[in-house]
Design an enzyme around this catalytic site. Structure first.
Site, short mmCIF file in Angstrom:
data_model
loop_
_atom_site.label_atom_id
_atom_site.label_comp_id
_atom_site.label_asym_id
_atom_site.label_seq_id
_atom_site.Cartn_x
_atom_site.Cartn_y
_atom_site.Cartn_z
N HIS A 348 0.83 -1.33 0.12
CA HIS A 348 -0.01 -0.15 -0.08
C HIS A 348 0.94 1.36 -0.02
O HIS A 348 0.23 2.24 -0.01
CB HIS A 348 -1.05 -0.11 1.31
CG HIS A 348 -1.86 -1.15 1.35
ND1 HIS A 348 -3.33 -0.82 0.67
CD2 HIS A 348 -2.00 -2.25 1.68
CE1 HIS A 348 -3.88 -1.84 0.97
NE2 HIS A 348 -3.13 -2.69 1.67
N LYS A 527 -8.76 13.56 4.81
CA LYS A 527 -7.93 12.32 4.88
C LYS A 527 -6.72 12.60 5.86
O LYS A 527 -6.64 13.51 6.61
CB LYS A 527 -7.19 12.34 3.53
CG LYS A 527 -6.45 13.65 3.03
CD LYS A 527 -5.90 13.55 1.90
CE LYS A 527 -6.94 13.62 0.51
NZ LYS A 527 -7.02 12.36 -0.28
N ARG A 528 -5.91 11.52 6.10
CA ARG A 528 -4.89 11.72 7.26
C ARG A 528 -4.07 12.73 6.94
O ARG A 528 -3.84 13.17 5.55
CB ARG A 528 -4.03 10.28 7.22
CG ARG A 528 -4.78 9.40 7.91
CD ARG A 528 -4.98 9.58 9.51
NE ARG A 528 -3.80 9.88 10.28
CZ ARG A 528 -3.30 8.58 11.35
NH1 ARG A 528 -4.01 7.72 11.34
NH2 ARG A 528 -2.32 8.95 11.77
N LYS A 533 0.32 14.33 1.17
CA LYS A 533 -0.95 14.57 0.79
C LYS A 533 -1.27 16.02 0.44
O LYS A 533 -2.11 16.45 0.09
CB LYS A 533 -2.15 13.98 1.79
CG LYS A 533 -1.88 12.57 1.96
CD LYS A 533 -2.98 12.04 3.04
CE LYS A 533 -2.93 10.51 3.40
NZ LYS A 533 -3.44 9.71 2.20
N THR A 635 -8.76 6.00 -2.09
CA THR A 635 -10.16 5.57 -2.14
C THR A 635 -11.32 6.46 -1.82
O THR A 635 -12.26 6.61 -2.38
CB THR A 635 -10.37 4.42 -1.01
OG1 THR A 635 -9.63 4.94 0.17
CG2 THR A 635 -9.44 3.11 -1.42
N LYS A 639 -14.81 7.76 -3.73
CA LYS A 639 -16.25 8.15 -3.04
C LYS A 639 -16.74 9.46 -3.41
O LYS A 639 -17.86 9.56 -3.74
CB LYS A 639 -15.99 8.09 -1.44
CG LYS A 639 -15.52 6.63 -1.03
CD LYS A 639 -15.05 6.77 0.42
CE LYS A 639 -14.21 5.34 0.66
NZ LYS A 639 -13.67 5.50 2.12
C1 F58 Z 1 -3.19 3.66 2.18
N1 F58 Z 1 -2.24 3.25 3.10
C2 F58 Z 1 -2.48 4.38 1.08
N2 F58 Z 1 -1.60 3.06 5.33
O1 F58 Z 1 -2.05 5.55 1.53
C3 F58 Z 1 -3.84 4.77 0.00
O2 F58 Z 1 -3.17 5.48 -1.15
C4 F58 Z 1 -4.26 3.73 -0.23
O3 F58 Z 1 -5.59 3.92 -1.23
C5 F58 Z 1 -4.82 2.85 0.86
O4 F58 Z 1 -3.57 2.55 1.63
C6 F58 Z 1 -5.54 1.52 0.28
O5 F58 Z 1 -4.77 0.83 -0.54
C7 F58 Z 1 -2.65 3.47 4.54
O6 F58 Z 1 -3.79 3.64 4.94
C8 F58 Z 1 -1.68 3.12 6.70
O7 F58 Z 1 -2.91 3.61 7.21
C9 F58 Z 1 -0.63 2.74 7.69
C10 F58 Z 1 -1.08 1.67 8.61
C11 F58 Z 1 0.06 1.33 9.49
C12 F58 Z 1 0.71 2.35 10.18
C13 F58 Z 1 1.02 3.42 9.41
C14 F58 Z 1 -0.15 3.76 8.43
#
Ligand code: F58
Length: 790
Positions: A348, A527-528, A533, A635, A639
């Protein structure tokens, strides 16, 4: 399906399950009673699905994920069982407000962001498609922290979703598996016996996940850590009360909190323990289930597909090899082959700081046998690929990306661009050695939650126009295109958006202290919070716009509300500084009588799934402005497009595919490409050059630097200004001018109400491909080799 009336079941549960007299029941009691009544109806199809899976001896998909960001389940269940009208009616006759009851449910925030939400969408699609599947994760006592804003700054407090009973889960005290850490390994021949120094129990809690129309339900099994000896009676009797409870407290730590990010060193050991804890418990559970109806372990890959959601469960590789080789007597090579045939891995992120690795000291201390197995896996890989340089263990680290790649039969990226970059960058060598292994599966979102449920006005119009088959066949939205030239239809489409905006505005008035004018453009970035970003690009453009409107208030500006929401990892100080800047800008800009009719800024605290469900249907414009090459997919972008908010965005992640689907004339593209980004970074003073070339940018950066938005504390935002004018790794300065230019195109396009409605409607009509049903079908055929039993 249940023959009884929902209302009767609600009253029955209120009385006999909750022990409440209707006259004294509170919102919580009604919500629980309704949840149990709905849950009863789900359980029926859940059992039927399980029986069918056993009867067919079908292959099961196991989705291992540290995160499942499921949000609320009540409305989702009601919608999927098509009980909405009956539930509303029941509450009307009871004299209660249905919406209040539904919104009483706390969000299950067992995830950080996109990765966790994707897992939740996938579970729902797997059930909708009738693919036998289990989600496996951790039952965190505390999900993602709650965000408050005090004096413009983020403050974190613990999230407490389990402080009330969770209506959807079933505790499984009989499913309790010991999970060990540390200790000694005794090698005899090539096998080993591992005797851990400490152990905790993993107890399963099951939540049924029901698909569209209640035809199928799968299980989300979350593990909770329990002490093997809950209580030290001797110490208690000695009066050492706290010490007596220590074993229990220590064991529980493992499933106590969701890791909020990976940007601190602290908590590394706990994080690795969490990963091994849930992965080991899940694998043992999978083998136990397999053994219950099979006796030939070599056939495991015919019945079991295990997806690793990022590298967090990557220890599944060596653990499965250990179970097959050390415990079940398979040869090492066969064990590796069998494990690989079961396992596949989703990547990811390409951000180097987010690629997991563990110091071999820590790894070997917690998982001594696994460290040896990693070496043997590397050696076997080297033998089969004599030219290889890459390895899972090297430079004192165990690298979980490499380990996952080597142990998986398929590795997938989450958008076309991201998958291509995986092949060219982080997995370049492994890809050359295994050309068939990397595949793309562009992400998707479930249309049940992200259109049908969250946007009843629009989904109602869609169903009136093309029937309701779109709900589980989202490409049917294409049928809307023929309506778009019908002026009355387009008016209805526009009216649905306006009503959503008015509703959001009312809610903001009640909860946020100001109700935005629904005639403004609702320009949304949620978003985060992360530098890549680029929320700071957005706020910088806001500042420049404010300055320009002040200079020339009568230039016919298109009124805009800039809406932001998102959490920053507690230790991510730059991201927190951006939150503070946004709030400080909001305070000054919103109070400015000159610019107020044209520009407002709001940061809505505590972004979560439920807030997204409120904001997305009311959005006019979707901000997807990451530095190209950095957002794996996104994602949220899908939406928004689905709900009729055109994107302003870079060629990053799935934006590329969204633009291809909705048409380039219905997408506001700006900024450098991923290749241009890489080239631009090699220009030593790229930021200074960009600032020198654009006086508007220079003025906005200068306003930030000198503390225009921090009266009396003029250094407050200087760090952000220096970053943008200096290192600017994410190229805010270099993309600014183009972003500004395209934002002004957005202004003119929005001013043409009909033209905008058309563009929005085309976004809806052409976003059907972004259903997670499509994504799951791709995984089923290209990776898992499973099938639907519906
Ligand atoms: C996200 N990753 C990607 N990671 O940033 C986003 O582009 C993508 O659409 C999504 O995954 C789904 O494929 C993501 O959300 C985290 O939240 C990590 C989890 C573990 C700790 C650090 C952040």
């Amino acid at each position: 399906m249940s023959e009884t009336l929902l209302k009767d079941d609600i009253l029955r549960h209120l009385t006999y399950t909750l022990g409440k007299d209707p006259d004294h029941a509170q919102t919580y009691d009604w919500r629980m009673a309704l949840s149990f009544a709905v849950r009863d109806r789900i359980v029926e199809s859940w059992f039927a699905a399980t029986r069918k899976t056993y009867d067919a001896d079908a292959k099961r998909v196991y989705y291992l994920s540290m995160e499942f960001l499921i949000g609320r389940l009540l409305e989702d269940g009601i919608i999927n069982l098509r009980l909405l009208d009956e539930a509303r009616e029941a509450f009307e006759t009871l004299g209660l407000d249905f919406q209040t009851v539904v919104e009483d449910e706390p969000d299950a925030a067992l995830g950080n962001g996109g990765l966790g939400r994707l897992a939740a969408c996938f579970l729902e699609s797997l059930s909708t498609l009738g693919v036998p599947a289990y989600g496996y994760g951790i039952r965190y006592e505390h999900g993602l922290f709650k965000q408050g804003i005090v004096g413009g700054r983020q403050v974190e407090t613990p999230e407490t979703w389990l402080s009330q009973q969770h209506a959807w889960e079933f505790e499984r005290p009989e499913v309790r598996l010991p999970i060990g850490f540390g200790g000694k390994v005794k090698v005899t021949g090539e096998r080993a016996v591992w005797t851990p120094a400490e152990a905790v129990d993993a107890e399963g809690f099951d939540t049924p996940i029901v698909g569209w129309q209640g035809k199928w339900a799968n299980t989300l099994r979350l593990w909770s850590a329990k002490a093997q000896e809950p209580f030290d009676l001797n110490r208690f009797n000695e009066g050492a009360y706290a010490a007596a409870a220590e074993p229990e407290a220590l064991a529980r730590t493992i499933s106590r909190v969701l890791y909020p990010d990976d940007s601190t060193e602290a908590g590394k050991e706990l994080r690795l323990k969490q990963e091994y804890f849930f992965t080991a418990a899940s694998l043992r559970d999978i083998l136990r289930r397999y053994d219950s109806t099979h006796n030939d372990i070599t056939q495991l890959p015919k019945r079991v597909a295990i997806q690793l959601n990022d590298t967090h469960p990557a220890i599944a590789g060596p653990e499965l090899v250990r179970l097959l080789h050390d415990e079940r007597g398979m040869t090492f090579d066969d064990a590796v082959e069998t494990a690989r045939a079961c396992l596949s891995y989703t990547n990811h992120t390409l951000l180097p700081e987010a690629l997991e690795s563990w110091g071999e000291g820590l790894f070997g201390r917690l998982l001594p046998r696994h460290l040896t197995l990693v070496d043997r896996i590397d050696a076997a890989h080297a033998k089969a690929n004599p030219t290889r340089k890459v390895a899972a263990r090297g430079d004192g680290q165990v690298k979980m990306g490499e380990l996952s790649f080597i142990m998986a039969h398929k590795v997938n990226g989450v958008s076309a661009l991201h998958t291509g970059l995986m092949k060219e960058t982080v997995f370049e060598e492994l890809h050359r050695l295994h050309l068939e292994r990397i595949v793309n599966q562009t992400n998707g979102v479930t249309p049940r939650r992200w259109l049908l449920s969250c946007n009843p006005r629009l989904s109602g119009l869609i169903t009136e126009s093309i029937g309701d088959a779109w709900v589980d066949d989202l490409e049917q939205l294409k049928g809307l295109e023929s309506h778009i030239e019908d002026a009355a239809w387009l008016d209805a489409y526009h009216a649905a958006k306006q009503d959503n905006k008015a509703e959001l505005s009312n809610w903001m008035g009640q909860t946020q202290g100001f109700a935005a004018d629904p005639h403004m453009m609702f320009d949304v970035q949620i978003k985060r919070m992360h530098e890549y970003k680029r929320q700071h690009l957005n706020i910088l453009e806001t500042i420049a716009l404010w300055q320009e409107i002040r200079d020339n208030p009568n230039a016919g500006w298109t009124p805009r509300l800039k809406l932001f929401a998102g959490k920053a990892a507690p230790s991510y100080y730059f991201a927190k500084d951006i939150i503070r800047l946004i709030n400080d800008v909001a305070e000054i800009v919103n109070a400015d009588p000159v610019t107020s009719p044209y520009l407002k800024v709001a940061f809505i605290p505590n972004y979560n799934v439920s807030l997204a469900e409120k904001l997305i249907p009311a959005a006019d414009l979707s901000e997807q402005i990451s530095t190209a090459g950095k957002e794996a997919s996104g994602t949220g972008n899908m939406k928004f497009a689905l709900n009729g908010a055109p994107t302003i965005g870079t060629l990053d992640g799935a934006n590329v595919e969204i633009r291809e689907h909705v048409g380039e004339e219905n997408f506001f593209l700006f900024g450098m490409t991923a290749q241009e980004v890489m080239d631009r970074r090699s220009v030593a003073d790229h930021a200074a050059q960009a600032i020198a070339a654009d006086p508007r940018l220079a003025r906005a950066v200068e306003a930030v630097r000198k503390g225009t938005f921090a009266p009396g504390d003029t250094d407050r935002h200087a760090g952000i200004a220096y970053n943008i004018a200096g290192p600017d790794y994410f190229l805010v300065a270099s993309d600014f001018s183009d972003y500004w230019r395209v934002q002004r195109e957005v202004d003119s396009a929005f001013a043409d109400e009909k033209g905008w409605a058309r563009m929005a409607a085309l976004n809806t009509a052409r976003s059907g491909w972004f259903s997670s049903d499509r994504t799951i079908k791709g995984y089923v055929s290209d990776i898992w080799g499973a099938s639907s039993l519906l």
